[in-house]
Design a protein around this motif. Structure first.
Motif, PDB file in Angstrom:
ATOM      1  N   ALA A 115     -30.121   5.054  -0.940  1.00 19.89           N
ATOM      2  CA  ALA A 115     -29.363   4.230  -1.886  1.00 19.89           C
ATOM      3  C   ALA A 115     -28.650   5.097  -2.914  1.00 19.89           C
ATOM      4  CB  ALA A 115     -30.304   3.247  -2.585  1.00 19.89           C
ATOM      5  N   MET A 116     -29.337   6.100  -3.441  1.00 18.68           N
ATOM      6  CA  MET A 116     -28.727   6.947  -4.464  1.00 18.68           C
ATOM      7  C   MET A 116     -27.582   7.773  -3.890  1.00 18.68           C
ATOM      8  SD  MET A 116     -30.393   5.754  -6.847  1.00 18.68           S
ATOM      9  CE  MET A 116     -29.616   6.683  -8.155  1.00 18.68           C
ATOM     10  N   LEU A 117     -27.731   8.207  -2.646  1.00 17.23           N
ATOM     11  CA  LEU A 117     -26.635   8.940  -2.000  1.00 17.23           C
ATOM     12  C   LEU A 117     -25.412   8.043  -1.826  1.00 17.23           C
ATOM     13  CD1 LEU A 117     -28.574  10.988   0.716  1.00 17.23           C
ATOM     14  CD2 LEU A 117     -27.380  11.901  -1.284  1.00 17.23           C
ATOM     15  N   ARG A 118     -25.665   6.785  -1.464  1.00 22.11           N
ATOM     16  CA  ARG A 118     -24.556   5.838  -1.314  1.00 22.11           C
ATOM     17  C   ARG A 118     -23.878   5.568  -2.656  1.00 22.11           C
ATOM     18  NH1 ARG A 118     -22.516   5.367   3.766  1.00 22.11           N
ATOM     19  NH2 ARG A 118     -24.140   4.945   5.300  1.00 22.11           N
ATOM     20  N   LEU A 119     -24.672   5.420  -3.708  1.00 22.35           N
ATOM     21  CA  LEU A 119     -24.093   5.208  -5.038  1.00 22.35           C
ATOM     22  C   LEU A 119     -23.227   6.394  -5.445  1.00 22.35           C
ATOM     23  CD1 LEU A 119     -27.071   3.628  -7.022  1.00 22.35           C
ATOM     24  CD2 LEU A 119     -24.907   2.525  -6.452  1.00 22.35           C
ATOM     25  N   SER A 120     -23.720   7.588  -5.177  1.00 25.02           N
ATOM     26  CA  SER A 120     -22.951   8.790  -5.499  1.00 25.02           C
ATOM     27  C   SER A 120     -21.654   8.830  -4.694  1.00 25.02           C
ATOM     28  CB  SER A 120     -23.793  10.034  -5.203  1.00 25.02           C
ATOM     29  OG  SER A 120     -23.059  11.208  -5.459  1.00 25.02           O
ATOM     30  N   GLN A 121     -21.738   8.454  -3.433  1.00 21.58           N
ATOM     31  CA  GLN A 121     -20.554   8.441  -2.572  1.00 21.58           C
ATOM     32  C   GLN A 121     -19.530   7.424  -3.065  1.00 21.58           C
ATOM     33  OE1 GLN A 121     -21.409   7.228   1.443  1.00 21.58           O
ATOM     34  NE2 GLN A 121     -19.362   7.733   2.214  1.00 21.58           N
ATOM     35  N   LYS A 153     -10.827   2.183  -3.255  1.00 18.48           N
ATOM     36  CA  LYS A 153     -11.490   1.108  -4.001  1.00 18.48           C
ATOM     37  C   LYS A 153     -12.201   0.158  -3.046  1.00 18.48           C
ATOM     38  CE  LYS A 153      -8.245   1.139  -7.911  1.00 18.48           C
ATOM     39  NZ  LYS A 153      -7.193   0.370  -8.627  1.00 18.48           N
ATOM     40  N   ARG A 154     -11.507  -0.231  -1.989  1.00 21.22           N
ATOM     41  CA  ARG A 154     -12.109  -1.165  -1.030  1.00 21.22           C
ATOM     42  C   ARG A 154     -13.282  -0.515  -0.294  1.00 21.22           C
ATOM     43  NH1 ARG A 154      -9.185  -5.662  -0.867  1.00 21.22           N
ATOM     44  NH2 ARG A 154      -6.991  -5.595  -1.508  1.00 21.22           N
ATOM     45  N   ALA A 155     -13.139   0.757   0.022  1.00 19.23           N
ATOM     46  CA  ALA A 155     -14.233   1.459   0.699  1.00 19.23           C
ATOM     47  C   ALA A 155     -15.454   1.561  -0.217  1.00 19.23           C
ATOM     48  CB  ALA A 155     -13.771   2.855   1.125  1.00 19.23           C
ATOM     49  N   SER A 156     -15.208   1.761  -1.508  1.00 19.81           N
ATOM     50  CA  SER A 156     -16.331   1.882  -2.447  1.00 19.81           C
ATOM     51  C   SER A 156     -17.125   0.584  -2.527  1.00 19.81           C
ATOM     52  CB  SER A 156     -15.829   2.291  -3.836  1.00 19.81           C
ATOM     53  OG  SER A 156     -15.177   1.216  -4.492  1.00 19.81           O
ATOM     54  N   VAL A 157     -16.442  -0.553  -2.434  1.00 22.83           N
ATOM     55  CA  VAL A 157     -17.144  -1.845  -2.467  1.00 22.83           C
ATOM     56  C   VAL A 157     -18.135  -1.931  -1.310  1.00 22.83           C
ATOM     57  CG1 VAL A 157     -16.882  -4.346  -2.223  1.00 22.83           C
ATOM     58  CG2 VAL A 157     -15.297  -3.063  -3.676  1.00 22.83           C
ATOM     59  N   GLU A 158     -17.688  -1.550  -0.122  1.00 25.48           N
ATOM     60  CA  GLU A 158     -18.565  -1.599   1.050  1.00 25.48           C
ATOM     61  C   GLU A 158     -19.772  -0.679   0.874  1.00 25.48           C
ATOM     62  OE1 GLU A 158     -18.103  -3.737   3.527  1.00 25.48           O
ATOM     63  OE2 GLU A 158     -16.364  -4.465   2.406  1.00 25.48           O
ATOM     64  N   ILE A 159     -19.542   0.473   0.273  1.00 26.68           N
ATOM     65  CA  ILE A 159     -20.639   1.433   0.099  1.00 26.68           C
ATOM     66  C   ILE A 159     -21.614   0.949  -0.974  1.00 26.68           C
ATOM     67  CG2 ILE A 159     -21.206   3.812  -0.506  1.00 26.68           C
ATOM     68  CD1 ILE A 159     -18.429   4.586   0.625  1.00 26.68           C
ATOM     69  N   PHE A 160     -21.096   0.352  -2.036  1.00 22.94           N
ATOM     70  CA  PHE A 160     -21.985  -0.225  -3.056  1.00 22.94           C
ATOM     71  C   PHE A 160     -22.893  -1.288  -2.435  1.00 22.94           C
ATOM     72  CE2 PHE A 160     -18.873   1.058  -6.539  1.00 22.94           C
ATOM     73  CZ  PHE A 160     -19.753   1.937  -7.152  1.00 22.94           C
ATOM     74  N   LEU A 161     -22.341  -2.082  -1.527  1.00 25.85           N
ATOM     75  CA  LEU A 161     -23.140  -3.128  -0.884  1.00 25.85           C
ATOM     76  C   LEU A 161     -24.212  -2.526   0.025  1.00 25.85           C
ATOM     77  CD1 LEU A 161     -20.443  -5.831  -0.007  1.00 25.85           C
ATOM     78  CD2 LEU A 161     -21.915  -5.657  -2.013  1.00 25.85           C
ATOM     79  N   LYS A 162     -23.893  -1.407   0.659  1.00 24.34           N
ATOM     80  CA  LYS A 162     -24.905  -0.724   1.475  1.00 24.34           C
ATOM     81  C   LYS A 162     -26.031  -0.194   0.584  1.00 24.34           C
ATOM     82  CE  LYS A 162     -21.890   0.705   5.302  1.00 24.34           C
ATOM     83  NZ  LYS A 162     -22.563  -0.159   6.288  1.00 24.34           N
ATOM     84  N   ALA A 163     -25.651   0.379  -0.559  1.00 23.02           N
ATOM     85  CA  ALA A 163     -26.658   0.899  -1.487  1.00 23.02           C
ATOM     86  C   ALA A 163     -27.580  -0.217  -1.965  1.00 23.02           C
ATOM     87  CB  ALA A 163     -25.972   1.567  -2.679  1.00 23.02           C
ATOM     88  N   SER A 164     -26.993  -1.347  -2.330  1.00 25.88           N
ATOM     89  CA  SER A 164     -27.816  -2.462  -2.808  1.00 25.88           C
ATOM     90  C   SER A 164     -28.696  -3.002  -1.684  1.00 25.88           C
ATOM     91  CB  SER A 164     -26.933  -3.577  -3.386  1.00 25.88           C
ATOM     92  OG  SER A 164     -26.072  -4.119  -2.407  1.00 25.88           O
ATOM     93  N   GLY A 165     -28.214  -2.907  -0.440  1.00 27.72           N
ATOM     94  CA  GLY A 165     -29.016  -3.350   0.700  1.00 27.72           C
ATOM     95  C   GLY A 165     -30.250  -2.485   0.898  1.00 27.72           C
TER      96      GLY A 165
END
Length: 265
Positions: A3-9, A32-44
């Motif tokens: 999760a932390m790696l995804r947040l950093s990414q 920006k759109r890619a970051s939204v997808e990655i934030f959702l992966k981190a929260s998952g």
């Protein structure tokens, strides 16, 4: 860790970059759109940890875990990831001529809900080191900023009403947005001053647009309302924000299956 790696990414994608043509540094819409997808992966990942990993650890063993791995901190970071994703969406809506005030208000109100949950998850935790306290200040800062954005858009929509009541409520909402913005600046300063000391970065996200607009529009609406109704002062209770369910959901993550043979090996 995942999760932390995804947040950093995700956050690295939101760093402004100078184009090959040498234009001003900015964040591309694709990033920006890619970051939204990655934030959702981190929260998952974090939601999986809260719902499926922590319950498998005995209460006694959970007492020995670092505070950073407590349910409250994991919940706060999970909601932080969602809040950051919605902030990116709000920024995209601000840049889009097709996005209505209603859409922007909804996104801002959803963002408030995420940061509020993050804030509440950390309020009573015994954060014993400076990093924990700094994180708490960051969440508080973003929570107040989100409320400023929500009251700003709520005020603009109320101002579209044709009654004195609605316009007074609009002014109350806009003044609240301005006060919250000032408060958020104070908390931001406290965050950057807290150890480990950090440098204050340029304003980014939706606040890059809203910081000046909130102050300008609040002063303008107060002046117009006073002129319309010939009152030296405007006294109106701050209207409640609409209650919207958060549309974004964490990406589902399932723990890999572990066979008995693999576990014994």
């Amino acid at each position: 860790m995942m999760a932390m790696l995804r947040l950093s990414q995700a956050n690295s994608l939101l760093l402004p970059k100078t184009s090959l043509e040498g234009y001003h540094a900015k964040v591309s819409e694709d990033n920006k759109r890619a970051s939204v997808e990655i934030f959702l992966k981190a929260s998952g990942f974090l939601e999986c940890a809260i719902q499926h990993v922590l319950p498998r650890i005995s209460a006694e063993n959970r007492k020995g875990l670092p505070v950073d791995l407590s349910e409250g901190v994991l919940k706060a970071i999970c909601m932080q990831a969602l809040g950051q994703a919605i902030d990116v969406q709000l920024g995209l809506a601000i840049d889009s001529p097709k996005a209505t005030l209603a859409v922007k208000r909804r996104l801002a109100c959803e963002m408030v809900k995420c940061w509020q949950q993050a804030h509440e998850s950390m309020m009573d935790l015994p954060l014993i080191d400076s990093w924990g306290e700094k994180h708490r200040l960051f969440v508080k800062w973003k929570y107040i900023e989100a409320k400023a954005a929500a009251y700003y858009y709520h005020g603009l929509i109320l101002d579209e009403g044709n009654t004195e009541k609605s316009r007074r409520m609009a002014v109350a909402a806009l003044q609240s947005a301005e006060e919250l913005l000032k408060e958020s600046k104070d908390v931001a300063e406290a965050f950057h001053a807290a150890p480990p000391v950090s440098r204050s970065p340029p304003v980014c996200g939706s606040m890059k647009y809203l910081r000046d607009k909130i102050q300008k529009d609040s002063s303008c609406k107060v002046r117009i309302t006073k002129d319309l109704y010939s009152n030296d002062s405007i006294h109106e209770a701050v209207p409640a924000l609409p209650d919207f369910a958060v549309a974004l959901k964490p990406d589902e993550y399932r723990l890999p299956a572990v066979t008995v043979d693999a576990a014994n090996g």
